[in-house]
Design an enzyme around this catalytic site. Structure first.
Site, short mmCIF file in Angstrom:
data_model
loop_
_atom_site.label_atom_id
_atom_site.label_comp_id
_atom_site.label_asym_id
_atom_site.label_seq_id
_atom_site.Cartn_x
_atom_site.Cartn_y
_atom_site.Cartn_z
CB SER A 105 -2.78 -0.68 -3.98
OG SER A 105 -3.96 0.08 -4.12
CG ASN B 157 -1.64 1.36 1.38
OD1 ASN B 157 -2.63 1.61 0.73
ND2 ASN B 157 -1.10 2.26 2.23
CD GLU B 158 -1.36 5.63 0.23
OE1 GLU B 158 -0.72 6.14 1.17
OE2 GLU B 158 -2.52 5.96 -0.06
CG ASP B 159 5.29 0.35 0.54
OD1 ASP B 159 4.59 1.05 1.28
OD2 ASP B 159 5.69 -0.79 0.86
#
Length: 842
Positions: A485, A430-432
């Site tokens: 994502s 998530n959002e890395d």
């Protein structure tokens, strides 16, 4: 040979602060699984951290180490059997000692462990099991210091969290407290056996015409002798055996294949049945049944369709050959103290999604790989699961030991969950990639050498584009893998033409008007949101003093962890609504804004589904809360739906009508009203068959409730299946001092299926007093009543009180004259007070 036996070690535990070795330091543990905060509360050593400012007075727990102890009797051990000590989850740095001897050291919360303790239990009688849980907070900081060359950057919490395989939200997030749990957070037991089935799974091939399916069943066995074993596979449907096969294991693997004619398929909610087959394996030797394992699975295909088109490259899901618009939500852990969550509570969350016409839940990467009961509920209710791996908002390190741990974690959890038909995608993080972009870390998409990625300042790319996809390909090869994502073919994560995106320029970022949300989307909108206060009953739970029950009180601000929430909530309120100072009205107004925001996003994006799948889905942030708080959740911690839940539900109905006038930005035009404006009317359908319907559009004065000109009615409208039918476009001439709503309805076969009401914006300019609302009870049974709602003038967002054990069929309702609506209330007993309600301008 004796059969498989297990003995759960849930009772008889005690615990203490590891630093306090006095005999009186030991305190009883009510039951295991548990975490230390629960055990401290049970012993009167800690106040509920969810109430008031208690989170702060509980912070001392975060910096301690803890020891748990259990004295147990050696179980009966038949000849030829072994004894294993099994942990389904230890949180997090755990050293396990049996009779003083270290038998296991673990540093990954997401792993299960099995230890052969047969020889250690050779002596009969009592044995002592001790587990030392070292402080994860301090260990993380030590690990960070040991690796100064890594760039420790990320959003939310202490960046040192990136070094530890523990639920990342425990370090605090922008919706949750800092509660560093420790303990035996999943079941611990003794297993006694001579042989066992260690894994059972299926691989499926479904014919294109769905006429038959080939089900290949596999079992992995664990045996401790050269005995000849017989493995009997049984395939069942609805409890009835439909096929059986006997296999002789080779190299501890048993296999069988079944041909299923005219299989009953597994479908998402609203598209068909959620049929679950069951595969069972019975392991026998010498005529004795040694072990049996069963798992349920669904027969279905699941694809992510990515193909070039006029908008860029598509990103949408296709189940059993049918394109599915994925309206749904993101999921965070349902509690900061994970062992509070029961299977029943999981089930209620998932059933609520289905009632709200949602079809997908995204398990977010900063939490946990969820409990089996979560996925079972998704299987049975028909909620597709977008499953993140547990990496969130950071630049994760990749030293050899942590890579090895991550590979074990991924393999274990994919194997554990691969039989669930609800899981349709695994996603790397998530959002890395957003952290990589914002921090300027090295990322050259054209470089395809994984070893070189490990040498850059963004080594986590190796995890997401090499390690994890390899695990999924090996362990669950038919499940789609997506590197992150948001992510889209190596393009910037905010690219709207490819992959999925997180659209936070409403609320965060540029704080755009929510009325234009649909213009901000991409191919799949996997995060977006708007905050709202929880219901007053939830506020009453965590605010102890009546004097603190005002909108900007210290304790209310403390229970909102979002940076800058005060100015963001205030901005969206003051731009759109007449603000209030009493708490009840203020709570309601924030909920109106959230409901409108979600409606504008979902309504427009669902319409785009019909335009060559321009938008493949929308997953709002977030469905739920982990404690009682103000957040983006559309259902609060106590499972009380906010108005946004109902607004989303209406837009996601199988048939939904939409009407919208073009946005007039009153702030840019210095509050000057428009003279004319365009409007559009359309119908969205998720049904697989074409329908003929009647569509009506009315123009109703907000001041008088009268129609300002004749309604437009279209008979025999062809409603296209699984897409959008654009009905008409027009131009409004705005009459001075005569604001009006556009009220749309659609009927099929004489049944009214959907409504939509478009209002002039902003609401603060409208006089919404004296609406002439009438609420009439038209039927009553012991626990159900029907209310008829009518109004003389257009009425905005009628919201019913949410009460424990009571469910309303609809809320956050817009009413117009001549269109009475029926609401069903279930669970309200005779003699109980009627539900209160509130509407805009009341």
């Amino acid at each position: 040979m004796a059969g498989f036996a297990q003995h759960t070690l849930s009772a008889g535990w005690s615990f203490r602060d590891s630093a306090d070795e006095s005999p009186e330091a030991w305190l009883p543990v009510p039951t295991v699984p548990s975490v230390v905060q629960q055990d401290l509360q049970a012993n009167g050593k800690l106040q509920d951290p969810f109430i008031g400012f208690n989170e702060l007075s509980a912070r001392w727990v975060n910096e301690k180490s803890w020891t748990y102890r259990n004295v147990f009797q050696k179980p009966d051990v038949p000849p030829g059997s072994a004894i294993f000590l099994v942990f389904d989850g230890l949180d997090t740095f755990a050293k396990v000692k049996l009779d003083g001897q270290t038998i296991l050291e673990s540093d990954n919360m997401f792993l299960a462990h099995r230890v052969d303790i047969t020889k250690l239990l050779e002596g009969d009688g009592e044995h002592t099991l001790e587990i030392d849980f070292d402080c994860a907070l301090l260990r993380a900081r030590e690990l960070r210091k040991q690796h100064p060359d890594h760039k420790w950057v990320g959003f939310n919490g202490d960046p040192a969290r990136l070094s530890v395989r523990k639920a990342q939200y425990h370090w605090g997030w922008d919706w949750g407290p800092v509660l560093m749990t420790a303990g035996i957070w999943r079941e611990v037991r003794l297993e006694v056996y001579s042989a066992r089935i260690s894994d059972l799974w299926t691989e499926l091939e479904l014919a294109t015409d769905h006429g038959n399916a080939q089900v290949s069943a596999f079992a992995e066995l664990e045996t401790n002798s050269d005995t000849s074993y017989k493995a009997t596979f049984t395939l069942s449907l609805y409890g009835q055996e439909i096929a059986k096969a006997v296999a002789t294991p080779e190299s501890n693997v048993a296999k069988a294949t079944f041909d299923v004619q005219n299989p009953s398929l597994w479908w998402p909610n609203g598209y068909g049945d959620q049929t679950l087959y069951e595969i069972s394996l019975s392991l026998e030797a010498g005529g004795n049944k040694l072990h049996q394992v069963s798992k349920k699975f669904g027969i279905r295909t699941a694809e992510v369709v990515q193909r070039p088109d006029k908008h860029g490259k598509s990103f949408f899901f296709r189940i059993n050959g049918i394109d599915i618009f994925c309206g749904g939500a993101c999921w965070i852990p349902a509690d900061s103290l994970l062992t509070n969550i029961t299977p029943e509570r999981y089930r209620k969350w998932i059933e609520l999604m289905a009632v709200g016409h949602q079809v997908m839940i995204r398990v977010w990467g900063g939490g946990i790989y969820e409990d089996e009961s979560f996925y079972q509920a998704c299987d049975e209710v028909g909620i597709m699961v977008w499953q993140d791996f547990m990496f969130g908002c950071g630049n994760y390190p990749t030293w050899p030991a942590i890579l090895e741990s991550i590979e074990k974690e991924a393999t274990y959890n994919v194997r554990r969950l691969r039989h669930h038909p609800s899981i349709v995608i695994w996603v790397g993080n998530n959002e890395d990639y957003q952290v990589q972009e914002q921090q300027g870390l090295t990322y050259n998409y054209e470089d395809k050498d994984p070893q070189s990625w490990l040498q850059t300042d963004f080594p986590a790319r190796y995890i997401y584009e090499k390690l994890l996809p390899d695990v999924v390909k090996k362990t669950s090869p038919s499940t789609f893998y997506h590197p992150g994502s948001p992510w889209g073919d190596g393009k910037i994560s905010s690219d709207p033409t490819v992959g999925d995106m997180h659209q936070w320029n409403v609320w965060h970022g540029t704080q755009e008007k929510y009325q234009i949300f649909d213009t901000l989307g991409g191919r799949f909108n996997s995060e977006f949101g708007m905050e709202a206060f929880p219901h007053l009953a939830t506020i009453d739970y965590f605010v102890e003093n009546e004097a603190d029950k005002y909108p900007q009180s210290h304790v209310l601000d403390f229970h909102n962890k979002a940076d800058g929430h005060e100015r963001r909530i205030a901005t969206y309120l003051v731009e759109n609504l007449r603000t209030a100072t009493d708490l009840e009205t203020y709570v309601y107004l924030t909920q109106v804004v959230q409901a409108e925001t979600m409606m504008f996003g979902y309504r427009g994006w669902r319409r785009q589904w019909g335009d060559e799948r321009h938008c493949g889905g929308a997953l709002l942030w977030q469905l739920n809360d982990c404690w009682p708080t103000t957040s983006w959740a559309i259902v609060d911690y106590f499972l009380r739906p906010k108005p946004a839940f109902y607004a989303v539900s209406r837009v996601l109905r199988p048939i939904a009508i939409g009407v919208r006038r073009e946005h007039h930005d009153w702030s840019v035009s210095h509050a000057q009203p428009p003279k004319t404006g365009k409007y559009e009317l359309w119908v969205a359908s998720s049904l697989r068959k074409e329908l003929a319907g009647k569509v009506e559009l009315r123009f109703i004065s907000i001041k008088t409730g009268r129609e300002i000109h004749d309604a437009i009615v279209h008979e025999n409208v062809t409603i296209v299946p699984n897409g959008t039918t654009n009905i008409l476009e027009g131009v409004l001439d705005y009459v001075a001092d005569e604001p009006h709503v556009l009220a749309a309805r659609v009927w099929v076969n004489g049944e009214l299926l959907a409504r939509d009401v478009d209002w002039p914006q902003p609401f603060k300019y409208l006089d919404l007093s004296d609406r002439g609302l009438e609420v009439t009870r038209i039927s009553r049974t012991d626990d159900e009543q029907k209310l008829e709602l009518s109004t003389r003038k257009p009425l905005k967002c009628l919201v019913f009180e949410e009460r424990e054990g009571v469910r309303v069929s609809d809320s956050a309702i817009d009413l117009v004259p001549g269109d009475d609506q029926i609401v069903t209330i279930k669970g309200l007993r005779r003699g109980e007070p009627q539900l209160k309600y509130k509407f805009l301008g009341q």
